[in-house]
Design a protein around this motif. Structure first.
Motif, short mmCIF file in Angstrom:
data_model
loop_
_atom_site.label_atom_id
_atom_site.label_comp_id
_atom_site.label_asym_id
_atom_site.label_seq_id
_atom_site.Cartn_x
_atom_site.Cartn_y
_atom_site.Cartn_z
N HIS A 119 -9.27 4.47 -4.60
CA HIS A 119 -9.12 3.43 -5.77
C HIS A 119 -9.65 2.46 -5.55
O HIS A 119 -9.38 2.17 -4.51
N PRO A 120 -10.46 1.22 -6.18
CA PRO A 120 -11.24 -0.32 -5.76
C PRO A 120 -10.19 -0.72 -6.05
O PRO A 120 -8.92 -0.40 -6.40
N HIS A 121 -9.55 -1.77 -4.89
CA HIS A 121 -8.61 -2.48 -4.36
C HIS A 121 -9.33 -3.51 -2.78
O HIS A 121 -10.49 -3.64 -2.40
N ALA A 122 -8.61 -4.39 -2.66
CA ALA A 122 -8.61 -5.78 -2.25
C ALA A 122 -8.91 -5.32 -0.67
O ALA A 122 -8.06 -4.10 -0.01
N PRO A 123 -9.58 -6.14 0.06
CA PRO A 123 -9.79 -5.34 1.46
C PRO A 123 -8.70 -5.05 1.92
O PRO A 123 -8.56 -4.66 3.28
N TRP A 124 -7.84 -6.19 1.68
CA TRP A 124 -6.35 -6.32 3.24
C TRP A 124 -5.61 -4.99 2.08
O TRP A 124 -4.83 -4.76 3.24
N TRP A 125 -5.33 -4.77 1.48
CA TRP A 125 -4.64 -2.76 1.29
C TRP A 125 -5.65 -2.34 1.99
O TRP A 125 -5.07 -0.38 1.34
N HIS A 126 -6.60 -2.21 2.09
CA HIS A 126 -7.64 -0.58 2.94
C HIS A 126 -6.33 -0.75 4.08
O HIS A 126 -6.81 -0.99 5.22
N LEU A 133 -3.88 -0.32 8.09
CA LEU A 133 -2.86 -1.50 7.19
C LEU A 133 -0.93 -1.97 7.48
O LEU A 133 -0.55 -3.15 7.19
N ALA A 134 -1.22 -1.60 8.36
CA ALA A 134 0.82 -1.60 8.76
C ALA A 134 0.87 -2.32 9.88
O ALA A 134 1.46 -4.06 9.99
N ARG A 135 -0.87 -3.03 10.46
CA ARG A 135 -1.03 -4.08 11.54
C ARG A 135 -0.95 -5.40 10.39
O ARG A 135 -0.58 -6.33 11.30
N THR A 136 -1.42 -5.21 9.90
CA THR A 136 -1.88 -6.08 8.72
C THR A 136 -0.91 -6.81 8.14
O THR A 136 -0.35 -8.12 8.37
N PHE A 137 -0.01 -5.66 8.08
CA PHE A 137 1.15 -5.93 6.90
C PHE A 137 2.28 -6.35 8.34
O PHE A 137 3.73 -5.86 8.40
N ASP A 138 2.45 -6.33 9.72
CA ASP A 138 3.76 -6.61 10.67
C ASP A 138 4.60 -4.89 10.24
O ASP A 138 5.37 -5.10 10.52
N ASP A 139 3.90 -3.69 10.52
CA ASP A 139 4.39 -2.95 9.91
C ASP A 139 5.24 -2.46 9.15
O ASP A 139 6.78 -1.67 9.40
N PHE A 140 5.01 -3.07 8.35
CA PHE A 140 6.04 -2.88 6.65
C PHE A 140 7.73 -3.83 7.05
O PHE A 140 8.09 -3.75 6.12
N LEU A 141 7.61 -4.78 7.94
CA LEU A 141 8.97 -4.85 8.68
C LEU A 141 9.22 -6.62 7.27
O LEU A 141 10.91 -6.26 7.30
N ILE A 142 8.53 -6.47 6.86
CA ILE A 142 9.55 -7.81 5.48
C ILE A 142 8.47 -7.44 4.58
O ILE A 142 9.18 -7.97 3.29
N ILE A 143 7.37 -6.86 4.47
CA ILE A 143 6.36 -7.22 3.46
C ILE A 143 5.94 -5.63 3.14
O ILE A 143 5.33 -5.39 3.93
N PRO A 144 6.73 -4.89 2.09
CA PRO A 144 7.67 -5.14 0.92
C PRO A 144 8.83 -4.87 1.19
O PRO A 144 9.79 -5.78 0.16
N ARG A 145 9.10 -5.03 2.36
CA ARG A 145 10.94 -4.33 2.73
C ARG A 145 11.14 -5.58 2.34
O ARG A 145 12.48 -5.10 1.48
N ALA A 146 11.45 -6.60 2.64
CA ALA A 146 12.65 -7.16 1.98
C ALA A 146 12.72 -8.21 0.64
O ALA A 146 13.74 -8.21 -0.41
#
Length: 312
Positions: A119-126, A133-146
């Protein structure tokens, strides 16, 4: 010190009333006009799925209709802001979705599912299928977990206590040890601060988070107004209200950032996003941009009000 004139406020109000999403219009009416929270909750319900989670472009940059941790965190935060209790069906469903979608192996939530690629999405959500995606967001350790953990503390009566303590400790350790807290636009730092500001968080845990956050903020916040037209960590992003636990560290920058917000209102009353999708889905981006303009206008007016920057 600049204040938004009454005329400029009315332009923003008119934009919200005629151009914003119904949800952002309802939030404005709740915050500024004394409208009931029920109207916000009803509008929010249109983004809910049968599994209790939220999607359907609630976060305009990720337009996947299915549920995601990203959208569900936003929905639950909105429910919290308007005073919805743990017994509300939307709250209960969102919490159950988060409990069900938690990855016990990594002890995180994936921000958006792999189906978001369809579905349409920003490139950072690809996600390229190789873990980008996990690399972009540090393995989700903070985003969206915190942000999620902050809300689960606020609704702790609906969450298993021992499990919440474990995931909280994992999140705090990540905040304490991650190499570059506050990189890029500072979304990870904003999420860490949301956790620190949870009223239900144990004080020793809050102190640990703030020790790291306060040590980082002075060196990563953008102090140059020339940079604020791009996606940088503006002071107001991490201290959107004067009671923020880091506001004292960057007070002069906050004052300048507030002046900047007053100066950059568009002629139609809105505020623009300071990012784009580039060449990704240009038609969908125009729709997302319109939605962001409404949301940012509502949030900017609320921030100016919190700092006493609206002219009487």
């Amino acid at each position: 010190m600049k204040r938004l004139s009454r005329q400029a406020f009315e332009r923003g109000r008119a934009y919200l009333k005629t151009q914003a999403r119904p949800l952002d219009r309802a939030l404005f009416e709740y915050r500024f006009e004394g409208a009931p929270a029920d109207a916000v909750i009803a509008r929010l319900g249109s983004y809910r799925n049968e599994d209790g989670g939220f999607g359907h472009g609630l976060e305009p940059d990720a337009r996947h209709p299915g549920s995601s941790a990203l959208a569900t965190e936003i929905a639950l935060r909105t429910l919290r802001q308007v005073g919805a209790g743990a017994g509300h069906p939307l709250v209960g469903g969102a919490i159950q979705y988060l409990l069900d979608s938690y990855d016990a192996a990594s002890r995180t939530w994936r921000a958006v599912p792999t189906e978001a690629n369809d579905h349409p999405h920003a490139p950072w959500w690809h996600d390229d299928g190789q873990g980008s995606l996990a690399r972009t967001f540090d393995d989700f350790l903070i985003i969206p977990r915190a942000g999620i953990v902050a809300l689960l503390h606020d609704y702790s009566s609906a969450v298993p206590g021992s499990w919440l303590a474990e995931v909280t400790e994992d999140t705090v350790v990540a905040i304490e040890t991650i190499g570059q807290l506050g990189s890029g636009g500072g979304d990870d730092l904003a999420q860490a601060l949301r956790l620190a500001e949870s009223e239900s968080l144990p004080e020793p845990v809050r102190a640990r988070i703030l020790a790291r956050v306060r040590s980082v903020v002075p060196g990563v916040v953008s102090r140059n107004p020339a940079e604020w037209a791009e996606y940088t960590m503006q002071p107001l992003k991490i201290a959107p209200h004067p009671q923020s636990p880091v506001a004292d560290l960057i007070w002069d920058e906050l004052e300048e950032n507030l002046d900047y917000k007053v100066d950059t209102q568009a002629a139609d009353g809105a505020w623009e996003p300071n990012w784009t999708w580039g060449d990704f889905y240009p038609e969908a981006w125009e729709q997302a941009r319109r939605e962001w303009r409404g949301h940012l206008t509502m949030e900017t007016l609320a921030t100016l009000q919190a700092f006493g920057r609206l002219q009487a």
